[in-house]
Design an enzyme around this catalytic site. Structure first.
Site, PDB file in Angstrom:
ATOM      1  N   GLY A  64       0.857  -1.173   0.000  1.00  0.00           N
ATOM      2  CA  GLY A  64       0.000   0.000   0.000  1.00  0.00           C
ATOM      3  C   GLY A  64       0.893   1.224   0.000  1.00  0.00           C
ATOM      4  N   ARG A 106      10.997  -0.744  -4.381  1.00  0.00           N
ATOM      5  CA  ARG A 106       9.879  -0.917  -5.310  1.00  0.00           C
ATOM      6  C   ARG A 106       9.803   0.328  -6.192  1.00  0.00           C
ATOM      7  NH1 ARG A 106       4.383  -3.543  -3.253  1.00  0.00           N
ATOM      8  NH2 ARG A 106       4.334  -4.035  -5.483  1.00  0.00           N
ATOM      9  N   GLN A 216      -4.932  -9.635  -2.837  1.00  0.00           N
ATOM     10  CA  GLN A 216      -5.050  -8.620  -1.791  1.00  0.00           C
ATOM     11  C   GLN A 216      -6.508  -8.308  -1.454  1.00  0.00           C
ATOM     12  OE1 GLN A 216      -3.136  -8.361  -4.533  1.00  0.00           O
ATOM     13  NE2 GLN A 216      -1.283  -7.161  -4.181  1.00  0.00           N
ATOM     14  N   ASP A 257      -1.146   4.046  -6.862  1.00  0.00           N
ATOM     15  CA  ASP A 257       0.243   4.173  -6.427  1.00  0.00           C
ATOM     16  C   ASP A 257       0.944   5.364  -7.060  1.00  0.00           C
ATOM     17  OD1 ASP A 257       1.303   1.428  -4.912  1.00  0.00           O
ATOM     18  OD2 ASP A 257      -0.502   1.166  -6.104  1.00  0.00           O
ATOM     19  N   ASN A 267      -2.273   1.637 -10.821  1.00  0.00           N
ATOM     20  CA  ASN A 267      -2.787   0.910  -9.655  1.00  0.00           C
ATOM     21  C   ASN A 267      -2.630  -0.582  -9.903  1.00  0.00           C
ATOM     22  OD1 ASN A 267      -4.069   1.032  -7.024  1.00  0.00           O
ATOM     23  ND2 ASN A 267      -5.863   0.139  -7.988  1.00  0.00           N
ATOM     24  N   LYS A 268      -3.022  -1.371  -8.935  1.00  0.00           N
ATOM     25  CA  LYS A 268      -2.847  -2.812  -9.011  1.00  0.00           C
ATOM     26  C   LYS A 268      -3.386  -3.372 -10.322  1.00  0.00           C
ATOM     27  CE  LYS A 268      -1.095  -4.594  -6.475  1.00  0.00           C
ATOM     28  NZ  LYS A 268       0.366  -4.825  -6.473  1.00  0.00           N
TER      29      LYS A 268
END
Length: 373
Positions: A64, A106, A216, A257, A267-268
């Protein structure tokens, strides 16, 4: 990871207590909730070295974007404490070295780099204070990390306030991945309005995508919403279109993100497809994030670096092999949703709508001012 401290609990004990993903202890240690083990185990990792923080971020012990930034800020403090610099100049070099190292953990979440830049800047400011001891420098640097942590909770609450204005009682809301309290200091971003709605007696019906391949949504979002007593239904990612078709969803809200200057959002993985589905069904697609996630230095989503993760997340996602040996695998952790699919971006300073090039610049100017109560 070394120094693991097992605090496995009966999950019933946690029903009315929010889980804390990041915690700094009085013993000058960083504790992180190991989110890889949820929902079956609640285990805190106790970290005392910067290298452990790097691995915790890289290996998704903590995940996150806001929580990653908070953890990294504390990681810089751990590095400085352990180096025991002999002079302020050596101390400043130590801080910058550890910040540079943590920045490699990351690549996609801009909050990581925002938090590390803030720690670097604070360290540089402290160097202007004459005759200050290294021990005092460490304490003042820790204060900055604690401030980043504390501010995130208030920021998330404000995001929730603005987002809740878009929802109404009985509404169906779909979310993807985990943008809740586990991903932040508290409340979350995309999940913040759901917690505030519950506090005020507003009933929302939440649908949570499982979010392949790391799940997730199933492991984290469904878990934390269920523990909070919020009406949540878990679905597979490929069921979203059918749920929309049935009219069960009136809004989609996700975290992000990184937001590019033109309103493209990373995003994911799976978010882009969800946005396309929402537009096809005439459903608003909202993105919730703090202004620290907005990156005006990146002109469009094409320039956002997309992390690719190990093939095992796909081929062995459920604890046993689910794909042929030696199969080729493509495993991006994120995708980019073009701005034309984004109805609005919800920040702690207000709701941003197109034209994003202009409105994002305006909200970032507003972010320089104190948050109004």
């Amino acid at each position: 990871m070394s120094n693991q401290q097992d605090h496995t609990l009966d999950l019933s004990i946690q029903r009315y207590e929010p889980l804390v993903s990041v915690r700094w202890t009085e013993h000058y240690e960083l504790e992180l909730l190991d989110q890889r083990l949820l929902p079956t185990q609640i285990v805190m990792e106790r970290l005392t070295e910067v290298s452990q923080v790097w691995h915790a971020i890289h290996d998704m012990v903590v995940r996150g974007a806001p929580a990653i930034g908070i953890a990294a800020a504390y990681g810089v403090v751990l590095g400085a404490l352990n180096d025991k610099a002999a002079s302020p100049l050596e101390w400043l070099k130590s801080v910058n070295t550890h910040a540079d190292y943590l920045a490699t953990s990351r690549p996609t979440a801009v909050n990581l780099f925002w938090a590390l830049d803030r720690m670097r800047n604070r360290a540089s400011q402290l160097m202007t204070v004459s005759n200050i001891a290294v021990a005092s420098l460490n304490e003042l640097l820790l204060e900055e990390a604690v401030l980043i942590h504390q501010e995130d909770e208030e920021v998330c609450r404000q995001i929730g306030e603005h987002a809740l204005s878009l929802f109404h009682d009985g509404m169906g809301v779909l979310t993807h991945c985990n943008a809740g309290g586990l991903a932040t200091a508290k409340y979350g971003t995309a999940l913040a309005p759901m917690y505030l709605a519950q506090e005020r007696g507003i009933q929302l019906k939440v649908f949570a995508d499982e979010t392949r391949p790391v799940l997730q949504g199933a492991r984290l979002t469904a878990f934390e919403l269920q523990q909070a007593g919020i009406d949540v239904t878990l679905i597979c990612d490929n069921m979203a279109a059918m749920v929309m078709q049935k009219g069960w969803v009136q809004a989609v809200i996700v975290g992000t993100d990184r937001v590019a200057a033109n309103g493209d959002v990373a995003n994911k993985i799976g978010t882009y497809g969800l946005a396309v589905l929402a537009k096809a069904h005439g459903i608003p697609f909202y993105v919730a994030c703090p202004t620290s996630t907005i990156d005006l230095n990146t002109s469009s989503g094409e320039l956002i670096p997309i992390e690719e993760r190990h093939e095992r997340e796909i081929t062995e996602a459920f604890g046993s092999r689910t794909a042929p040996e030696n199969i080729k695998v493509y495993n991006p952790a994120f995708d980019v949703t073009p701005n034309e699919y984004v109805t609005a971006i919800i920040t702690e300073h207000g709701i941003v709508e197109p034209d994003y090039v202009t409105s994002l610049q305006d909200i970032m100017k507003r972010a320089a001012l104190p948050i109004a109560d």
